[in-house]
Design a protein around this motif. Structure first.
Motif, PDB file in Angstrom:
ATOM      1  N   VAL A  62       0.254   1.008  -6.826  1.00  0.00           N
ATOM      2  CA  VAL A  62      -0.606   1.090  -5.654  1.00  0.00           C
ATOM      3  C   VAL A  62       0.039   2.060  -4.698  1.00  0.00           C
ATOM      4  N   GLU A  98      -6.005  10.079  -9.295  1.00  0.00           N
ATOM      5  CA  GLU A  98      -7.159  10.221 -10.176  1.00  0.00           C
ATOM      6  C   GLU A  98      -7.211   9.103 -11.198  1.00  0.00           C
ATOM      7  N   ASN A 130     -13.649  -1.726  -6.964  1.00  0.00           N
ATOM      8  CA  ASN A 130     -12.988  -2.058  -5.704  1.00  0.00           C
ATOM      9  C   ASN A 130     -12.684  -3.555  -5.692  1.00  0.00           C
ATOM     10  N   GLN A 138      -6.326   5.253 -12.687  1.00  0.00           N
ATOM     11  CA  GLN A 138      -6.395   3.952 -12.044  1.00  0.00           C
ATOM     12  C   GLN A 138      -5.200   3.097 -12.429  1.00  0.00           C
ATOM     13  N   PRO A 143      -4.138   9.411  -2.606  1.00  0.00           N
ATOM     14  CA  PRO A 143      -5.206   9.313  -3.602  1.00  0.00           C
ATOM     15  C   PRO A 143      -4.682   9.649  -4.983  1.00  0.00           C
ATOM     16  N   ASP A 178      -6.314  -0.677  -1.741  1.00  0.00           N
ATOM     17  CA  ASP A 178      -6.766   0.684  -1.454  1.00  0.00           C
ATOM     18  C   ASP A 178      -7.431   1.352  -2.655  1.00  0.00           C
ATOM     19  N   GLU A 179      -6.852   1.132  -3.847  1.00  0.00           N
ATOM     20  CA  GLU A 179      -7.340   1.847  -5.022  1.00  0.00           C
ATOM     21  C   GLU A 179      -8.127   0.924  -5.942  1.00  0.00           C
ATOM     22  N   ASN A 237       1.124   8.987 -10.468  1.00  0.00           N
ATOM     23  CA  ASN A 237       1.095   9.876  -9.313  1.00  0.00           C
ATOM     24  C   ASN A 237       2.117  10.992  -9.390  1.00  0.00           C
ATOM     25  N   ARG A 288       0.831  -1.205   0.000  1.00  0.00           N
ATOM     26  CA  ARG A 288       0.000   0.000   0.000  1.00  0.00           C
ATOM     27  C   ARG A 288       0.869   1.261   0.000  1.00  0.00           C
TER      28      ARG A 288
END
Length: 705
Positions: free
Chosen positions: A162, A168, A281, A170, A166, A274-275, A154, A108
């Motif tokens: 992962v 945006e 999910n 995926q 947060p 988490d994502e 990110n 994570r």
């Protein structure tokens, strides 16, 4: 060509300053290793490399980062701080001891690799390989002027898509597979990525377990839990997925799955991702086959339960045996045995049956709430009654299990067993030496009752009860004022004494009979009218004699010690009889014995008939014994001793001659008496003989032990 490893050193973060891992990394990698503590992460990390860079404007970037931490929260915090300072160095979490929670925290947080030091293989080599692999990928991306997958996702962070922060966009399916691959190192059996609605997204199955599945790993993605498991099982697993996503915590579950090898048991560890993956999910489901482990645990529980039961059985048998010592009568012995067995709650019923003189079996006493079974058992000549008869005839333990369904048990008795909750029975002979007084029957509601160890315990209990009954009989006979005298006539017995008197004009008289420590019968016999040499020759050729030793040879008479293969004398002694006189003349024997008033005369007669076929009870008389006090017995002994004999005994006793080791020698006692040592020993032996005669022969006749 891209470099294999960055030019900077490897940063080793450890709360314990582990020199072991640092040294091993130095040996395995050409890069230097810098160790810092988690607290140092709060400082300017670039200061770690002071003097390492060629230009102050372009500080060095570490070749890789290794976190030797074992707290999930500390791992996540450290990763966040590191990625703020350096966007994309290869990052490996290497805790001293692995665990699913640690693995999830590492992934994570964005680690490239998870390599617990206690895992399979060489963890140091895994760390170095990861630094080379992920370092090469980062360099290649930088050379081409393209961001890495983590940068695309990110703007910073690791190559695994992962992140704790947060995002945006995926993560890709490729990133999911990497997440799955690393986490599966912790539980390397089966691993699946499952969406919130129960749809398989990814599947990994060990090659050696692939044959167990009717659906291959390639076929699983796209299928739903309801297509793989029965409805009730699928609902149970779906609920676990829901609970994992709702709480955000790792969940555990045990479940069964049908395979080509039958139904097997699995342990599932469900870790939330988490994502979302492709907008969905999902969780990582790690499945471990625990079928063999469960079987071993069941076996261990079974053995533990069996051991606990055996300990309880041993304790009960021990308590019963302890109480037998104080029992005043046979009735009290039998009642106490049955009561204690039932009170232990290991057994639901117990009773004792004795063998009568007519050869039948008679109920004496019992305990337990098994009235229906007991009524049927006493009515029927087959089934359980047969077990009792077999125990009496063979003298061996008899058992019966699964009574309610056994074809060898009559239906009325099976029905009674079902009504009383009886499943198993054991029948133990109550015996001493070769004499069987009766049987102890015990019932249990346990399916696994009366195994080998339990049977051994009941065998010992039966022998102890038999010994105690005999001891009680002897005690009653010893202290009784009135006894019963029985006279038996034996015509033509097939033993040495009868054959000797038929062949020679002699008379054989029994002086004493007893049993040795190895269970053999020994008799001391006097023969009048025959010399010792002839007696020895006849004894050596006779099949009933195991050994014969000449004690005294007077020419016309002799005394011998013989060991017999079987003996009517010992058989009667086992029934609590005391012998007054046993003689054989012209092939006819006369046996005069004493028994207590409550003795079973028919049983005694039958026991003697087993040894001597032509046996007849010639007389039965009640005799009043004279009561003799201790003072009277002492005076009687003194009357039989001379002054010299009494003086010798007193000197030997008070000077410690009978102690071991001796405190005085025979020569010293002789000197005190002013006699020669041979004379002293002569007086001593005659005095001791007079004392012993009072105990062994004062009332006349042989006294079997």
């Amino acid at each position: 060509m891209s470099p294999e490893i960055r030019s900077g050193p490897i940063v080793h973060i450890s709360a314990s300053h582990s020199e072991s891992l640092q040294g091993r990394l130095c040996e395995a990698s050409p890069a230097g290793v810098r160790s810092i503590t988690p607290a140092a992460l709060e400082d300017n990390l670039e200061s770690v490399f002071d003097g390492e860079s060629e230009s102050d404007a372009e500080p060095s970037v570490p070749a890789g980062i290794v976190l030797e931490l074992e707290r999930p929260k500390r791992v996540r915090t450290a990763l966040e701080r590191l990625f703020e300072a350096w966007p994309n160095p290869p990052t490996i979490v290497a805790p001293p001891t692995g665990g699913e929670t640690l693995a999830a925290a590492a992934l994570r947080g964005g680690a490239d690799e998870y390599a617990p030091l206690d895992g399979d293989g060489d963890p140091v080599q895994r760390i170095v390989d990861a630094i080379r692999t992920f370092g090469r990928a980062v360099n290649a991306g930088e050379t081409a002027g393209e961001p890495t997958s983590a940068t695309a996702a990110n703007g910073a962070g690791p190559a695994v898509g992962v992140s704790a922060a947060p995002v945006e966009s995926q993560p890709s399916t490729e990133s999911t597979g990497e997440y799955h691959r690393i986490l599966a190192n912790e539980l390397p059996d089966e691993a699946f990525v499952i969406a919130a609605d129960g749809t398989y997204l990814e599947a990994k199955i060990r090659p050696d377990a692939a044959d167990l599945y009717t659906t291959t790993a390639d076929e699983l993605p796209g299928k739903n839990l309801t297509e793989v498991f029965p409805d009730d099982r699928a609902a149970e697993l779906q609920a676990c997925v829901d609970r994992t996503l709702r709480t955000g915590d790792v969940q555990s579950i045990e479940y069964e799955a049908r395979t080509t090898d039958g139904c097997r048991r699995y342990e599932g560890r469900v870790v939330p991702i988490d994502e979302p993956i492709d907008g969905r999910n999902a969780v990582v489901w790690l499945a471990r086959d625990i079928t063999e482990r469960m079987q071993r645990e069941r076996e261990l529980r079974s053995r533990r339960d069996e051991l606990e039961t055996l300990n309880r059985i041993s304790a009960v048998v021990g308590r019963v045996i302890d109480t037998l010592v104080e029992a005043p009568s046979r009735e009290a012995i039998e009642r106490e045995v049955c009561d204690q067995l039932v009170e232990s709650e290991l057994y639901c019923g117990a009773w004792i049956t004795e063998r009568t003189g007519e050869g039948t079996l008679a109920f004496r006493t019992g305990a337990g709430d098994v009235d229906a079974y007991l009524d049927r058992a006493t009515e029927l000549e087959e089934g359980h009654a047969c077990l009792v008869q077999q125990a009496v005839e063979t003298g061996r333990i008899q058992t019966e299990t699964n009574i309610p369904t056994s074809d060898s048990i009559p239906e009325p008795l099976r029905a009674a067993a079902r009504a009383d909750g009886v499943r198993s029975a054991i029948v133990a002979p109550i015996s001493h030496n070769d004499s069987v007084y009766g049987v102890l029957t015990v019932l249990a509601g346990r399916e696994d009752a009366f195994g080998e160890s339990e049977r051994s315990g009941f065998g010992l209990l039966g022998e102890t009860i038999g010994f105690t009954i005999m001891a009680v009989k002897n005690r009653q006979l010893l202290f009784s004022d009135t006894v019963v005298e029985l006279e038996f006539r034996i015509d033509g017995g097939d033993t040495f004494s009868f054959d000797l008197t038929e062949r020679y004009d002699c008379t054989v008289s029994l002086e004493w009979a007893g049993t040795t420590t190895d269970g053999r019968t020994v008799q001391y016999v006097t023969i009048d009218g025959l010399d010792g040499e002839t007696v020895l020759e006849e004894a050596e050729a006779h099949p009933s004699i195991e050994n014969c030793r000449l004690i005294h040879d007077g020419g016309e008479n002799c005394s011998i010690e013989i060991r017999l293969t079987k003996s009517g004398v010992q058989t009667l002694a086992n029934h609590g009889a005391t012998f007054r006189e046993v003689t054989v003349e012209d092939g006819v024997g006369t046996c005069l014995i004493e028994v207590s008033q409550d003795a079973n005369v028919r049983e005694i007669a039958k026991a003697l008939t087993v040894i001597y076929e032509n046996t007849e009870l010639a007389a039965r008389r009640e005799i009043d014994r004279p009561v003799r006090t201790a003072a009277q017995r002492r005076d009687r002994i003194f009357d039989q001793l001379t002054d010299r004999q009494l003086t010798t005994l007193r000197l030997a006793y008070y000077s410690g001659f009978f102690e071991w080791p001796r405190e005085s020698t025979g020569e010293e006692i002789a000197e005190a008496m002013d006699v020669s040592p041979p004379t002293m020993h002569q007086h001593l032996r005659k005095g001791m003989k007079a004392v012993l005669e009072e105990f062994f022969e004062a009332s006349g006749g042989p006294q079997p032990s």
